[in-house]
Motif scaffolding. Sequence first.
Motif, mmCIF file in Angstrom:
data_model
loop_
_atom_site.group_PDB
_atom_site.id
_atom_site.type_symbol
_atom_site.label_atom_id
_atom_site.label_comp_id
_atom_site.label_asym_id
_atom_site.label_seq_id
_atom_site.Cartn_x
_atom_site.Cartn_y
_atom_site.Cartn_z
ATOM 1 N N PRO A 49 0.959 -1.329 -0.111
ATOM 2 C CA PRO A 49 0.074 0.019 0.043
ATOM 3 C C PRO A 49 0.858 1.226 0.036
ATOM 4 O O PRO A 49 1.817 1.303 0.573
ATOM 5 C CB PRO A 49 -0.755 -0.085 1.155
ATOM 6 C CG PRO A 49 -0.809 -1.523 1.779
ATOM 7 C CD PRO A 49 0.729 -1.894 1.215
ATOM 8 N N LEU A 60 2.881 2.531 3.059
ATOM 9 C CA LEU A 60 4.121 1.744 3.522
ATOM 10 C C LEU A 60 5.154 1.704 2.576
ATOM 11 O O LEU A 60 6.260 1.397 2.794
ATOM 12 C CB LEU A 60 3.589 0.402 3.796
ATOM 13 C CG LEU A 60 2.397 0.274 4.754
ATOM 14 C CD1 LEU A 60 2.297 -1.365 5.094
ATOM 15 C CD2 LEU A 60 2.960 0.982 6.046
ATOM 16 N N GLU A 102 -3.551 -1.424 9.436
ATOM 17 C CA GLU A 102 -2.130 -1.573 9.297
ATOM 18 C C GLU A 102 -1.478 -1.036 7.897
ATOM 19 O O GLU A 102 -0.464 -0.580 7.510
ATOM 20 C CB GLU A 102 -1.582 -2.727 9.723
ATOM 21 C CG GLU A 102 -1.429 -3.126 11.080
ATOM 22 C CD GLU A 102 -1.354 -4.757 11.386
ATOM 23 O OE1 GLU A 102 -1.006 -4.916 12.522
ATOM 24 O OE2 GLU A 102 -1.782 -5.409 10.574
ATOM 25 N N GLY A 103 -2.263 -1.511 6.954
ATOM 26 C CA GLY A 103 -1.963 -1.251 5.465
ATOM 27 C C GLY A 103 -2.055 0.401 5.168
ATOM 28 O O GLY A 103 -1.160 0.855 4.416
ATOM 29 N N ALA A 104 -2.807 0.947 6.101
ATOM 30 C CA ALA A 104 -3.051 2.255 5.730
ATOM 31 C C ALA A 104 -1.925 3.084 6.650
ATOM 32 O O ALA A 104 -2.099 4.595 6.826
ATOM 33 C CB ALA A 104 -4.531 2.735 6.353
ATOM 34 N N GLY A 105 -1.032 2.556 7.243
ATOM 35 C CA GLY A 105 0.086 3.059 7.998
ATOM 36 C C GLY A 105 -0.183 3.098 9.520
ATOM 37 O O GLY A 105 0.962 3.432 10.123
#
Lengths: 509, 509
Positions: free
Chosen positions: A483, A486, B413-416
């Motif tokens: 993504p 990241l 988590e993928g979004a930071g």
Amino acid sequence: MAAAPVWSVDPRTGKQREQVAVEATAQEVDAAVRAAHEARGALADRAVRAAFLRTAAQRLEDAKDTLIEVADAESALGPVRLTGELARTCFQLRAFAGIVDEGAFLDVVINHPDDTTVPPTPDLRRYKVPLGVVAVYSASNFPFAFSVAGGDTASALAAGCPVVVKSHPDHPALSELVAKVLRRAAAEHGVPEGVLGLVHGFEAGVELVKHPLVAAAGFTGSVRGGRALFDAAAARPVPIPFHGELGSLNPVVVTEAAAEERAEAIGTGLAGSMTMGVGQFCTKPGFVLAPAGEAGDRLLKSLVDGVSDTDAGVLLDHRMRDHFLAGIEERTRLADVESPVTPGAGGEHTVSAGFLTVPASRLTAEGAYDVLIEECFGPVTVVARYESPEEVTAVLSRLPGNLTATLHLSEAEGAGEGRGAELLAELTPLAGRVLVNGWPTGVAVAPSQHHGGPYPATTSTSTSVGGTAIERWLRPVAYQGVPEALLPVELRDANEAGVPRRFDGRLER
Amino acid sequence: MAAAPVWSVDPRTGKQREQVAVEATAQEVDAAVRAAHEARGALADRAVRAAFLRTAAQRLEDAKDTLIEVADAESALGPVRLTGELARTCFQLRAFAGIVDEGAFLDVVINHPDDTTVPPTPDLRRYKVPLGVVAVYSASNFPFAFSVAGGDTASALAAGCPVVVKSHPDHPALSELVAKVLRRAAAEHGVPEGVLGLVHGFEAGVELVKHPLVAAAGFTGSVRGGRALFDAAAARPVPIPFHGELGSLNPVVVTEAAAEERAEAIGTGLAGSMTMGVGQFCTKPGFVLAPAGEAGDRLLKSLVDGVSDTDAGVLLDHRMRDHFLAGIEERTRLADVESPVTPGAGGEHTVSAGFLTVPASRLTAEGAYDVLIEECFGPVTVVARYESPEEVTAVLSRLPGNLTATLHLSEAEGAGEGRGAELLAELTPLAGRVLVNGWPTGVAVAPSQHHGGPYPATTSTSTSVGGTAIERWLRPVAYQGVPEALLPVELRDANEAGVPRRFDGRLER
């Protein structure tokens, strides 16, 4: 057992100047490597790396007077040459800072999902990451440019890799001084001083290449020493890249037509190139194919004059002087080898320049004369006189790999007539740099430079001079389906980092 | 002594199908290498290379029915998979033809004389030239895409290097057929058929890597076989680059949050990826860090269901089947290792898929459990259940190098949020390709691909898949002061060849 002392020695007298340090133990090598490894995070930011490299250049210039004085005392290379070499070293550090800024070395390639490929392509983005701690084995003959702050170190730091240098025993005092300057420059940018380690001693060098946290090595030196370390790097449980520059004959071919046109200029130019720095350049033209006959005779006469005019000089250390004199002795013993100017011992600590001649026909098949196509470090070259173009081809086919190969052509040959293109094609497989009507000594620090060549010139296909030297310390990593939040900034679509890249097939500046 | 026969064997029955050839003697290897070396001049023209690659793809497609039939009879991989693999192989040949046309791989850098640099820069122009004959050691598990006409061969021919293939003993009949197709395609373009040599036999493979005219090698196979050849390549009087893809565990980390969000989807996806092609992909996820607790239990339940639904399959040969069964036996013997679905012998010639579990705490220090972090070729994976993020970090720090590393994250988590970025940073040093929320099996043929990784994944920093695979077979040469008339067309100012280049510092498309 007491630690072995490391002495600074004056090659002009052979006398010890001072004790600089002691040889590093295995524990001390381990500590240096671990400190370097711990410092790697501080190099992750490209802006920090670039600033550190620029500050390093500035601080070396600030310390110029002391550095030149110590370098001259240990190397006998003289303040003029050393001042130029320090300038080159600082130019190189700044050039790599520019390369870090631009970011082309990251080799960014981005592909968005594409169902037309077989198999389909997912979101895939590649760039290059630093390998880790780099071991640098510094050279004797360039105490600045191929030593502690030289091209290997500059390119490794630029890549984001901490460095541990194995100092060359010919200039330990200078190595310590330069290392201190680099460490202070690091500290100015918040980079731990351990980012640049320095160890002394032969055994320390062997320990270094075997250390599990050392990820790659750069080396400039002899075939024997370089091959031993290359073998150790390859034999590790986890082998590492070993970029060694080992030895080079640097052949020169002078065509009949070129000799007819300007025998004297070629002879004079050759004398200057082969005696430069007392013949201690890795790019010294050590083997020349010159025509038999009148034009070739004229070339030789100019060479005699040029070489005779050269003052005796001091080699970097007394072991080299012994090797040089033994090498001359071995070569001049061969039948048909003549020495119009005999190289030899100039005085107790010096050597005098000279050159040997041999009929090229002696070199067309394996045998005792093969020593003439091996590098002899110091102010000597071998001129093989050929009778025909076929003899040139036969001798060229027997040469080992080289850093450089040089061709002297007539004006007409340079314009495309005669065998110019053919000879260029014959020289290309032999070397990493091919010159026409020039001399190989003097290696520009340019993006187009390639200072490397087929073994034993180098142990890999890489260069140790010029912008692409940075490639040695990097490896690619592809990110798939990661993504945006990241992704490293250089791999995001928006290209806020402004790096050159290949974006869905298009090259973007 | 009679020459050893080379048999084609049906892995579904273990029976010999036919005698295909005999093992090559040292003299035959020498003849193949010399024929390849002689063919190198015919590859000098980029247009010829591109046309040859495209014709090769076309002729392989023309022969599709026969090729698939023979490939299936020797590999038991089935016509569906093999049809896809042949399509991929042809796509790859055409992709490299496109790369040859574009010419970016030549890495052209041109500098005109510049007195502002230190030292001054002469006229200096660099590009890349082919290394020479490439030895290709083909893989068992991709009889098309990593074999005679696979990525190593395609990239080497694209670079201008002739190839001698050491055939894999699991598909000698197919290897002979494909070699014939390639040779005929070469002949259609006036390229000597020797441009593609093929030899059979273990000893022939050893002779090949030692041959003085072999300039580089590409290998896909086991750690043991690859390391032996790597060592032989490094021990040569003139060492050569050895690009080996050896072995990979391909770790997967599933965060607690990801498991909570979609345990079932992850378990099902993992089952599909690890059993694909009977677990015989070099990118098979062979080690998974999954959370202890309820969410992890749900993941395992899905994995049980997915793996149980998988049919028993035939491995590429019976030796592999023996190794697989021995590997399972060795691993399941360890205390605390459980096998919710036990992998094993499905029938006389097949194996059945399964997986093992172990507490991650068993793997945080060196010991008998280290066998669980070694590759086991076949349809098995090891799931290590962790209790804390610290345990994940501790286990990751002990893993060897990999082709891939995969991270399964929650949406947040993928979004930071949380540890996503941190985990990505922990996985990057471990692999050449890092995935988020995907599966590593399936390797796209894209310019951004990197199929390689820290040792033992590969023996170099190169890739064997994707456009940059061509870099392995080239070395740079710089031309200094060469008159326009003698320069290769790609290095002339006018750029009639239209290649991308760096021209006095500017990147030009």
